[in-house]
Design an enzyme around this catalytic site. Structure first.
Site, PDB file in Angstrom:
ATOM      1  N   PHE A 245       0.822  -1.223   0.000  1.00  0.00           N
ATOM      2  CA  PHE A 245       0.000   0.000   0.000  1.00  0.00           C
ATOM      3  C   PHE A 245       0.851   1.266   0.000  1.00  0.00           C
ATOM      4  CE2 PHE A 245      -2.477  -3.167   2.595  1.00  0.00           C
ATOM      5  CZ  PHE A 245      -3.274  -3.570   1.562  1.00  0.00           C
ATOM      6  N   ILE A 472       2.697  -7.574  -4.869  1.00  0.00           N
ATOM      7  CA  ILE A 472       2.419  -7.243  -3.462  1.00  0.00           C
ATOM      8  C   ILE A 472       1.019  -7.711  -3.065  1.00  0.00           C
ATOM      9  CG2 ILE A 472       4.077  -5.364  -3.524  1.00  0.00           C
ATOM     10  CD1 ILE A 472       1.756  -3.369  -3.613  1.00  0.00           C
ATOM     11  N   THR A 474      -1.106  -8.275  -5.561  1.00  0.00           N
ATOM     12  CA  THR A 474      -1.925  -7.645  -6.591  1.00  0.00           C
ATOM     13  C   THR A 474      -2.268  -8.568  -7.745  1.00  0.00           C
ATOM     14  OG1 THR A 474       0.215  -6.847  -7.332  1.00  0.00           O
ATOM     15  CG2 THR A 474      -1.179  -5.273  -6.195  1.00  0.00           C
ATOM     16  N   ALA A 516       0.919  -2.720 -13.267  1.00  0.00           N
ATOM     17  CA  ALA A 516       0.289  -3.641 -14.226  1.00  0.00           C
ATOM     18  C   ALA A 516       0.558  -3.187 -15.655  1.00  0.00           C
ATOM     19  CB  ALA A 516      -1.217  -3.718 -13.958  1.00  0.00           C
ATOM     20  N   GLU A 693      -5.452   1.548  -7.396  1.00  0.00           N
ATOM     21  CA  GLU A 693      -5.749   2.717  -6.580  1.00  0.00           C
ATOM     22  C   GLU A 693      -7.079   3.363  -6.941  1.00  0.00           C
ATOM     23  OE1 GLU A 693      -2.128   5.021  -6.990  1.00  0.00           O
ATOM     24  OE2 GLU A 693      -1.201   3.877  -5.371  1.00  0.00           O
TER      25      GLU A 693
END
Lengths: 733, 317
Positions: A245, A472, A474, A516, A693
């Protein structure tokens, strides 16, 4: 590979693997507890000793003395690194607060010692025996009090962070409908599941860090600065990260002290930051105070908008810019945004998921709701009426690459049954609960940055991808494997992905929602390079050949990729200047329904919806997880998360997970996430933007607006805990 | 965590004697609170006497028609006991409103009564705290006090008793049974079990060193609607801002105690006749003389409104 123009039609438009819901390829490792996270890498180096960090007991001042004799003599203790015994280490530009060394204390729980012992329990027990005397210094700990004298923030390009277009003051003064409101958002903690953790080992003058970090190349360079050593002699390995984060973008005390302690005791040392140290020792999202003024015509057209933001940070570094998104929202001709940072003596403020936009939406999107209420216009209709056309407001040279915010709002209204909402607040009641619905728009940039990878045919039918990109939590492993499988025409199962190792090509890393888009484009570039090499080796034109079913083919000639033997290629994607003509963003319509208890003011979310526009969605499964996770975090910011500042002593008081409440399952009953079927050719060859986000930009405001719709009470001070409006709820018997 | 020695006692009296006779000794039951506090060196016992083998884990029917709950009955076992669910609903509801499933599986009845405050300054050994170290001062007064007490506190300490179970037991007029090192037993009404801090906030309860809780007894069941209403910032796994334990008869009479507001479960029997008139007069009497701080003043209004919610719900059926 240079990406110098918007992508035309390409292989991803006919994708068979990219864009398909794909379970995480590393999922079985995680669900069986066998994914090696930093602290549990027992096998990488023998003889690991345990380090335990001691944090400063004061927030500001000097250490007068440290007596560690008793600790040194405690059972199992191998050595102690103390701040007084260590000159200040280097401070990388990415860190605002000092990391370690010397007598000066800049913030509470700043690391002042690391005790190393044979076992964790011995290290912890000995740490409690160190006696430290301090001299306290006064500090500035109250943001509200610092607002009047706060200077403009330095801004990204070093210019004062203020932007004016047209004549805001005159237009606002003349506007028939006005809003002038000030909002407060809280200091927030990342509170990721895996704490910062590192195992450090020296081999001569070479250092290896098995750590938990989002940005491998940055952090390798930072460690070289910290220790004043040649970066070529440092290796970082971070294949699995249990949440970041933004809290793990930069090196923290765990890595620094593991390295110093390992050198001191001559053995590998592992250090995990204790949970109660996390809020004060590491970084947090700084609190903000935001003033928003909007002037509108009676028909709802906004003629003037101003968004001023104040936050604080240690050492006067830039804080949290809540006005960040406002330049791209609402087509008012007269605009003002300004961002001020006060020098405050609290722990370091730094990036936390959607820095700027996350708290910015909590203010801006409530202000729009307040304006809609004042105008008597539906808040969705008001947003659509003021949606910018093709250009960024006031910046005719920058056009939106692909912006479908209006579609997000319209589709969301349909799916959420928005028509059921009563425009007048306080009209829906079920027994003792007041029910309300709220909406907010969401914006977050769609950045991409240089990213490299190496791909290798292993000669046995497998394809190996290596890059220092991180996952992480993700889904990076999976989208990278999908990209490589798609580009090389091999099955997903043939691809293995190695991440997080600084010996591998430098990627974007994970941060700012750019991972990404950037990392997959870098892998694509490496794959295109490998295709050429395969072509050369097997006598094909690699650019013209097709790659499918594990074979290369051109015309009637076809060969198995296995015939190319072992072959590897490395390349990177870099992005050309054409992007300056575009504003690449991601957009969302966020919806929430809440119930507010008419007697006690408890707010409970009933359902949430996000409709997202982020270009091609590489993996709808992991993208959905990203968005709904961010929605949970937004709900936390809206309803409960607050690092409470003790303004006398200058520290965050509720520094553990009992005191700092984050949402639990019972707080999040129903979430839905829908992705629009859009493509953004400006972002990268894959036309795909990140979503990590976007999901936190807006849902908190939708919740706040729903609370208003339920109760008719507007609270501008987050989190919206019941103590802030209990006395304004309807009278009860 | 400091080093400590450990033994498993065989009988209650032996356990009591072991703790009474060893400087710095403490009982260990479920350990869900004590071990956490030891890791942070808030508790630093030199010796632990583990009481898990004492066989105090049964719930028995009392001769008076009440229940006798062994000290080691887990929160989960107590909350799911059919007799408790049927006859003492306020207690079952209070227990399941606390902690998490995992913790309730381990936490015991006696241990829960002895749960220490969750004041954040108590938990931070860098801060002065009279409850942790006598005479060191109270950082909570003038600091972040949102969770802390509004009544029954002193100028030495504003901590609350944080639990839920004891608030229900207070309404039920439970009795705590103990055994001392010399083998003598006594019973302590729950009203007198927890104590107010006064000038001695280190002592949370009125039991003596080495005195072991063996059981909690409940009088015969109370007629009426049993309610436990816990108000908190998040929907689960959080300590109460305010909680209400109440047993209310059809005619509106009843009993009520509040949690989260004081160093002990807060019940004022003299206020209860006013229940028929609604929450406001009851709360006014129960919080007369309250000394709230800036951050927690809201708790008084919240307590009144939470009680109003309970009474309205009962009325609505």
């Amino acid at each position: 590979m240079e990406f110098n123009a918007p992508a035309g039609p390409n292989l991803f438009d006919k994708a068979r693997i990219v864009g398909k819901p794909t379970p995480r390829i590393e999922g079985p490792l995680k669900t069986t507890g066998t994914a090696p996270y930093a602290y549990e890498r027992h096998d990488v180096v023998p003889d690991q000793a345990y380090g335990y960090i001691v944090g400063s007991a004061i927030a500001k001042g000097r250490i007068l003395s440290m007596d560690s004799a008793q600790a040194q003599a405690a059972p199992g203790v191998l050595g102690i690194v103390t701040a007084l015994g260590t000159p200040p280490v280097g401070k990388p530009a990415t860190n605002n607060a000092p990391l370690f060394g010397g007598p000066d204390v800049a913030h509470y729980h700043q690391a002042i010692a690391c005790v190393v012992a044979e076992t964790f329990e011995q290290a912890r027990a000995a740490a409690g025996l160190i006696r430290t005397r301090y001299e306290r210094a006064g500090g500035r700990h109250d943001l509200e009090a610092l607002v009047p004298g706060a200077p403009l923030a330095k801004g990204r390009d070093g210019r004062p962070d203020q932007r004016a277009i047209g004549d805001f003051a005159a237009a606002f003064a003349a506007a028939p409908v006005k809003l002038d409101a000030t909002y407060h958002t809280s200091d927030e903690s990342h509170a990721m599941m895996e704490p910062h953790a590192t195992i450090a080992a020296w081999q001569g003058d070479r250092l290896t860090l098995w750590t938990s970090n989002q940005m491998i190349a940055w952090s390798k360079a930072a460690m070289a600065e910290v220790l004043a050593m040649d970066p070529a002699k440092i290796r970082l390995d971070s294949p699995y990260v249990g949440g970041g984060f933004g809290g793990k973008l930069f090196v923290r005390a765990d890595a620094v002290l593991a390295a110093l302690a390992a050198r001191k005791v001559g053995r590998p040392v592992k250090v995990a930051l204790q949970r109660p140290l996390m809020p004060n020792n590491t970084t947090h999202r700084p609190a903000t105070i935001q003033r928003i003024r909007i002037g509108a015509e009676k028909d709802g057209r906004i003629v003037a908008i101003a968004h001023e933001n104040w936050s604080g940070n240690i050492g006067g570094e830039d804080g949290e810019n809540g006005s960040a998104q406002t330049a791209r929202m609402y087509a008012a001709p007269n605009r003002l945004t300004a961002n001020y940072t006060a020098q405050i003596d609290l722990p370091e403020g730094n990036a936390m998921r959607a820095p700027g936009e996350a708290p910015g939406h909590l203010a801006l999107e409530v202000a729009i709701d307040e304006l809609a209420d004042r105008l008597g216009i539906d808040p969705i209709a008001l947003r659509i009426l003021n949606e910018p056309q093709s250009q960024v407001p006031g910046m005719p040279e920058r056009r939106f690459s692909d912006r479908n915010l209006v579609r997000c709002l319209r589709e969301g209204a349909d799916r959420f049954d928005w028509a059921r909402r009563q425009a007048r607040p306080g009209q829906m009641r079920e027994r003792q609960w007041l029910i309300g619905m709220g909406v907010a728009a969401g914006y977050r940039g769609g950045p991409a940055t240089r990213s490299a990878a190496r791909v290798r045919l292993d000669g046995k039918g497998g394809l190996v991808v290596e890059t220092d990109m991180t996952d992480i939590g993700t889904g990076s492993y999976t989208i990278i494997a999908q990209t490589a499988a798609e580009t090389m025409g091999v099955p997903l199962a043939a691809v293995s992905v190695v991440l997080g190792d600084s010996d591998h090509p430098v990627s974007s890393g994970s941060g700012g929602q750019w991972g990404a888009a950037s990392a997959t484009a870098g892998v694509y570039a490496a794959c295109v390079s490998l295709r050429r090499k395969i072509g050369e080796r097997l006598g094909f034109d690699g650019d013209a050949a097709t790659f499918a079913d594990g074979r290369i083919a051109l015309g009637k000639r076809t060969l198995s990729l296995g015939d190319a033997g072992i072959l590897s290629a490395e390349d990177s994607i870099s992005f050309g200047p054409f992007k300056r003509e575009y504003d690449v963003g991601t957009y969302a319509g966020h919806f929430a329904e809440v119930a507010v208890h008419a007697y006690t003011g408890e707010t409970r979310i009933r359902r949430m919806l996000a409709v997202c526009d982020a270009g091609r969605i590489l993996n709808p499964l992991s993208a959905r997880s990203q968005v709904i996770g961010a929605m949970v975090m937004a709900a936390g910011a809206a309803l409960m998360e607050e690092l409470a500042v003790d303004k006398r002593f200058g520290f965050f008081v509720n520094h553990d997970l009992a005191g700092y409440e984050v949402p639990v399952h019972a707080d999040i009953p129903h979430q839905e996430c829908i992705f629009l079927d859009t493509l953004d050719p400006v972002i990268s060859p894959l036309k795909a933007k990140g979503v990590g986000e976007l999901g936190i930009c807006g849902p908190g405001a939708a919740i706040a607006n729903a609370v208003y719709n339920a109760t008719g009470i507007r609270v501008r001070d987050y989190p919206l805990t019941l103590d802030k409006y209990l006395d304004r709820l309807p009278a009860v018997g | 965590m400091r080093a400590f020695t450990y033994e498993r006692a065989k009988t209650p009296a032996q356990a009591a004697a072991a703790v009474a006779g060893t400087q710095g000794a403490k009982f260990l039951a479920g350990g869900t609170n004590l071990l956490d506090l030891m890791k942070l060196e808030i508790e630093t016992p030199t010796h632990l006497v583990d009481v898990q083998d004492l066989g105090l884990d049964r719930i028995e029917r009392g001769t008076d028609g009440g229940l006798r709950i062994g000290a080691l009955v887990t929160n989960s076992a107590l909350a799911t006991d059919a007799r408790v669910r049927r006859d003492y609903g306020v207690l079952a509801r209070a227990i399941v409103a606390g902690a998490s499933g995992q913790l309730r599986n381990k936490a015991t009845t006696a241990g829960n009564l002895l749960q220490r405050t969750r004041c954040p300054y108590f938990y931070d050994t860098n801060q002065p705290c009279n409850k942790r170290r006598a005479g060191s001062g109270c950082a909570a007064i003038g600091g972040f006090s949102r969770q802390l007490g509004v009544i029954g506190t002193s100028d030495q300490c504003i901590a609350t008793y944080p639990g839920d179970m004891a608030v229900a037991m207070r309404v039920l007029d439970a009795t705590v049974e103990t055994v001392k090192a010399d083998g003598t037993t006594r019973t302590i009404p729950i009203a007198d079990f927890h104590r107010l801090p006064g000038d001695d906030p280190q002592r949370d309860t009125n039991i003596e060193r080495g005195e072991l809780i063996t059981a909690v007894t409940l009088p015969p069941p109370l007629e009426g609607v049993h309610v436990y209403r816990k108000v908190r910032d998040r929907a689960s796994y959080a300590f109460a801002l305010v909680s209400v334990a109440a047993v209310i008869h059809k005619d509106g009479a009843g009993r009520v105690a509040f949690g989260g507001v004081a160093p002990k479960p807060w019940r004022v029997e003299a206020a209860e006749p006013a229940l028929r008139e609604g929450a406001k007069p009851v709360a006014a009497q129960m919080f007369a003389g309250a000394t709230p701080r800036h951050d927690n003043r809201f708790k008084i209004l919240l307590a009144e409104r939470a009680l109003a919610s309970v009474l309205a719900e009962i009325k609505e059926g």
